[in-house]
Write a protein that holds these residues in place. Structure first.
Motif, short mmCIF file in Angstrom:
data_model
loop_
_atom_site.label_atom_id
_atom_site.label_comp_id
_atom_site.label_asym_id
_atom_site.label_seq_id
_atom_site.Cartn_x
_atom_site.Cartn_y
_atom_site.Cartn_z
N THR A 454 0.81 -1.22 0.00
CA THR A 454 0.00 0.00 0.00
C THR A 454 0.84 1.27 0.00
OG1 THR A 454 -0.12 -0.09 2.42
CG2 THR A 454 -1.91 -1.14 1.18
N VAL A 455 2.15 1.15 0.09
CA VAL A 455 3.04 2.31 0.14
C VAL A 455 3.54 2.61 -1.27
CG1 VAL A 455 5.14 3.29 1.13
CG2 VAL A 455 3.72 1.76 2.49
N VAL A 456 3.36 3.85 -1.71
CA VAL A 456 3.81 4.30 -3.03
C VAL A 456 5.05 5.15 -2.84
CG1 VAL A 456 3.19 5.64 -5.06
CG2 VAL A 456 1.46 4.26 -3.92
N HIS A 457 6.13 4.80 -3.52
CA HIS A 457 7.41 5.48 -3.37
C HIS A 457 7.65 6.41 -4.56
CE1 HIS A 457 8.70 2.79 -0.07
NE2 HIS A 457 7.97 1.91 -0.72
N SER A 458 8.35 7.50 -4.28
CA SER A 458 8.67 8.47 -5.31
C SER A 458 9.86 9.29 -4.87
CB SER A 458 7.46 9.37 -5.61
OG SER A 458 7.80 10.32 -6.60
N ARG A 459 10.38 10.09 -5.79
CA ARG A 459 11.50 10.96 -5.48
C ARG A 459 11.03 12.17 -4.67
NH1 ARG A 459 16.34 9.92 -7.83
NH2 ARG A 459 16.36 8.61 -9.71
N LEU A 460 11.96 12.76 -3.97
CA LEU A 460 11.71 13.96 -3.19
C LEU A 460 12.46 15.11 -3.83
CD1 LEU A 460 11.86 14.12 0.67
CD2 LEU A 460 12.96 15.86 -0.65
N ALA A 461 11.72 16.15 -4.20
CA ALA A 461 12.35 17.31 -4.84
C ALA A 461 12.75 18.31 -3.77
CB ALA A 461 11.38 17.96 -5.82
N PRO A 462 14.04 18.61 -3.60
CA PRO A 462 14.45 19.54 -2.54
C PRO A 462 13.98 20.96 -2.78
CG PRO A 462 16.31 18.97 -3.91
CD PRO A 462 15.19 18.09 -4.35
N ARG A 514 5.76 14.45 -10.20
CA ARG A 514 4.54 13.92 -10.79
C ARG A 514 4.83 12.86 -11.84
NH1 ARG A 514 0.74 18.87 -12.37
NH2 ARG A 514 -0.76 17.16 -12.45
N LEU A 515 6.06 12.76 -12.30
CA LEU A 515 6.40 11.81 -13.34
C LEU A 515 6.37 10.38 -12.83
CD1 LEU A 515 7.43 11.23 -16.21
CD2 LEU A 515 9.75 11.49 -15.33
N ASP A 516 6.84 10.17 -11.61
CA ASP A 516 7.00 8.81 -11.10
C ASP A 516 6.10 8.54 -9.90
OD1 ASP A 516 8.27 10.64 -9.59
OD2 ASP A 516 10.22 9.68 -9.59
N ASP A 517 4.98 9.22 -9.78
CA ASP A 517 4.02 8.85 -8.76
C ASP A 517 3.40 7.48 -9.11
OD1 ASP A 517 4.44 11.00 -7.23
OD2 ASP A 517 2.69 12.13 -7.88
N SER A 518 2.82 6.85 -8.08
CA SER A 518 2.21 5.53 -8.24
C SER A 518 3.22 4.52 -8.79
CB SER A 518 0.98 5.59 -9.15
OG SER A 518 0.04 6.50 -8.66
#
Length: 600
Positions: A454-462, A514-518
């Motif tokens: 259930t956890v969706v991983h993505s990058r963090l934009a500083p 937003r590119l690599d969500d989900s």
């Protein structure tokens, strides 16, 4: 002779004590006392058209009373919105030198909240203040914008802090015992092998090289306990697995509300009266917070000259915290705030308070006891077979969830359902369990054995510029302006200023791409210890249309983007040009603030 005697006598006499003057305080005004500061605003006359009603007088925009009231109202609006979204987001920060990890419920680091989480391990292990240049974002956790998401977020925040404190106060032996690697590191710091042999011949190595298996030296012991970069990730996976394997969001809310009603019915009459009085005060305070939150979300009435527009710094902070856009002195497009408000309304329409009062207290106690016993037996059975709570074969919380469901089904077969299904329709978020997790470095996620599905991983934009960056009429900012103009909330004269406010709003720190969500790396699910590489998912037809529209907006707004970049570069040059550049920026800010109220 007489003069000498008089001089010596003055030094021998004890000094007379002067009585301390009592401190006189002004009398405190009781609540409800009539004062000019509380007088309502009179009708706007010719003198009040360009002035503001503050502290019982019509005042100019540059008066100290106006500045003080504007700062107070802006601070109240920021705190009211933070109270509304309290618990939905958790932000983890890491110390760049010691790898200490602290948790926060807001994007900004607060020294009063951070210093409490740092444990004293010796000299210079706890800083005297929080330096923002020494702390960097580690990861962030974002729960659904629902009442259940707020409960889960506060639960996760509490457990993350407890696990961090427990590991530092009572660490496992393998963490603080000397290993062969530690001995090799200590030997390398003493010198080359020839020097070590000479020191051993002169018996100078006594006490310098620890023995295998003994407690680490003091400094190395503190450094090992402060390094929480890997353990914080394992704790996050453990807690999120705990939450995802538990009851659903709607079931969790119903259980909490029923427990509160049962405990309330078991109190004495006087205790219930006190609880009801406290509840009335909470409702009044909640209404006050709702009114203050509306200052930042709703359009200010032109006739109301007692409510000042929010300060620019407060609007930028709200834009950063809630990922919203700034338009006409207020916050728009704040999705999490509106989603949470609608979810609360759906929950209040679904749950009936009278149902909790009519419940059988004894049957409810037996039900809760049976569930707790099943969970305890499942945990004991798991640790009899496994040494760790999470492994490639499963997790302890998945086993606990299955045991809980089995015990609940068995209890309902014997005594029947205590909580009957409501005739009202369930909310849309009744089964929503998705949790978003953003990383400064995706490779850090591999410190955990596995992650829940259930956890969706993505990058963090500083550092992320405003979501309204496409400045064309088809972009986000253009859509917001068109919506505001269609609703007659702004006129043509204010359109350009609103567009500039919308474009210049910024959101920093933990905004996911937003590119690599989900998206979830397969290494996170399988627990394979290899670097995770972020591959953008293939867009479908709708994504291709969106990307094509975005490219067109970028082509239309090339000139304006260059102007924005030039303005940002100019600000950076002023901030780094020494004391004279800072003075120029200071006076320029004073000038902008003086014209802020004149325009409104």
């Amino acid at each position: 002779m007489a003069a000498t005697a008089a001089t010596t006598m003055a030094h021998q006499m004890p000094p007379m004590s002067i009585p301390q003057m009592p401190r006189i305080r002004p009398p405190r005004m009781l609540k409800g006392t009539k004062s000019p500061n509380t007088d309502p605003q009179p009708p706007i006359g010719p003198t009040g058209a360009s002035r503001w009603w503050v502290q019982g007088k019509w005042r100019k925009h540059n008066s100290n009373a106006i500045k003080d009231r504007a700062q107070t109202q802006s601070r109240q609006a920021v705190k009211a919105l933070q109270h509304r979204t309290h618990g939905l987001d958790i932000y983890a920060y890491r110390h760049v030198r010691t790898n200490q990890v602290v948790y926060s419920l807001t994007r900004t680091l607060q020294s009063t909240k951070v210093l409490k989480q740092l444990v004293f391990h010796g000299k210079k292990t706890v800083p005297s203040s929080v330096r923002t240049d020494m702390w960097t974002p580690h990861f962030s956790i974002h729960f659904p914008s629902t009442p259940a998401g707020a409960l889960e977020g506060l639960f996760a925040f509490q457990k993350l802090r407890e696990l961090s404190l427990q590991r530092q106060l009572s660490p496992p032996d393998d963490l603080i015992r000397v290993t062969e690697e530690d001995i090799a590191i200590i030997r390398s710091k003493l010198g080359n092998p020839v020097d070590i042999q000479e020191m051993a011949a002169r018996e100078e190595l006594t006490g310098k090289i620890p023995k295998l298996g003994e407690i680490l030296p003091k400094k190395l012991h503190a450094r090992r306990l402060m390094d929480q970069k890997a353990t914080s990730v394992a704790d996050a996976a453990f807690v999120l697995d705990w939450i995802s394997s538990g009851p659903g969001p709607l079931e969790r809310l119903v259980e909490v509300a029923t427990n509160r009603a049962v405990k309330h019915s078991q109190k004495t009459r006087r205790a219930r009266q006190r609880a009801n009085a406290i509840r009335k005060e909470e409702v009044t305070e909640q209404q006050k917070l709702e009114d203050r939150a509306s200052w930042a979300l709703e359009v200010r009435e032109r006739e109301n000259r007692s409510r000042l527009p929010l300060m620019r710094a407060a609007l930028e902070q709200l834009s950063m915290e809630h990922q919203g856009l700034i338009a006409r002195g207020r916050l728009v497009e704040a999705e999490n705030i509106h989603e949470l408000r609608d979810a609360v309304k759906e929950w209040e329409a679904f749950y009936d308070d009278d149902a909790g009062k009519k419940i059988d207290v004894e049957a409810w106690s037996r039900r809760q006891y049976a569930l707790r016993q099943a969970e305890r037996r499942a945990i004991e059975g798991w640790f009899e077979l496994h040494d760790v709570p999470m492994s490639e074969h499963g997790s302890v919380w998945k086993n606990v969830g299955e045991a809980r469901q089995g015990a609940l089904k068995e209890f309902e077969e014997k005594e029947g359902k205590i909580l009957s299904d409501s005739d009202k329709g369930k909310p849309d978020w009744a089964e929503s369990r998705e949790v978003k997790m953003y990383w400064a470095d995706l490779n850090d996620g591999l410190f955990a054995a596995s992650w829940p599905q259930t956890v969706v991983h993505s990058r963090l934009a500083p550092f992320n510029v405003a979501r309204g960056q496409p400045r064309g009429p088809q972009g986000v900012a253009g859509a917001v302006l068109k919506e505001l103009k269609d609703s007659e909330e702004i006129d043509d004269a204010e359109t350009e200023q609103t567009r500039q406010d919308t474009i210049l709003s910024k959101s920093v720190h933990v905004i996911g791409g937003r590119l690599d969500d989900s998206w979830m790396p397969p290494e996170f699910a399988s627990g394979v210890k290899q670097p995770a590489t972020l591959q953008p998912r293939q867009p479908d037809s709708e994504d291709q249309e969106d990307s094509y529209a975005y490219d067109q907006d970028q082509e239309r707004g090339q000139g304006t983007a260059a102007e924005d970049i030039a303005a940002v570069r100019e600000d950076l040059e002023q901030s780094s040009s020494g004391i004279w550049g800072r003075l120029r920026g200071f006076f320029g800010r004073r000038k902008r603030e003086s014209t802020f109220y004149e325009d409104r």
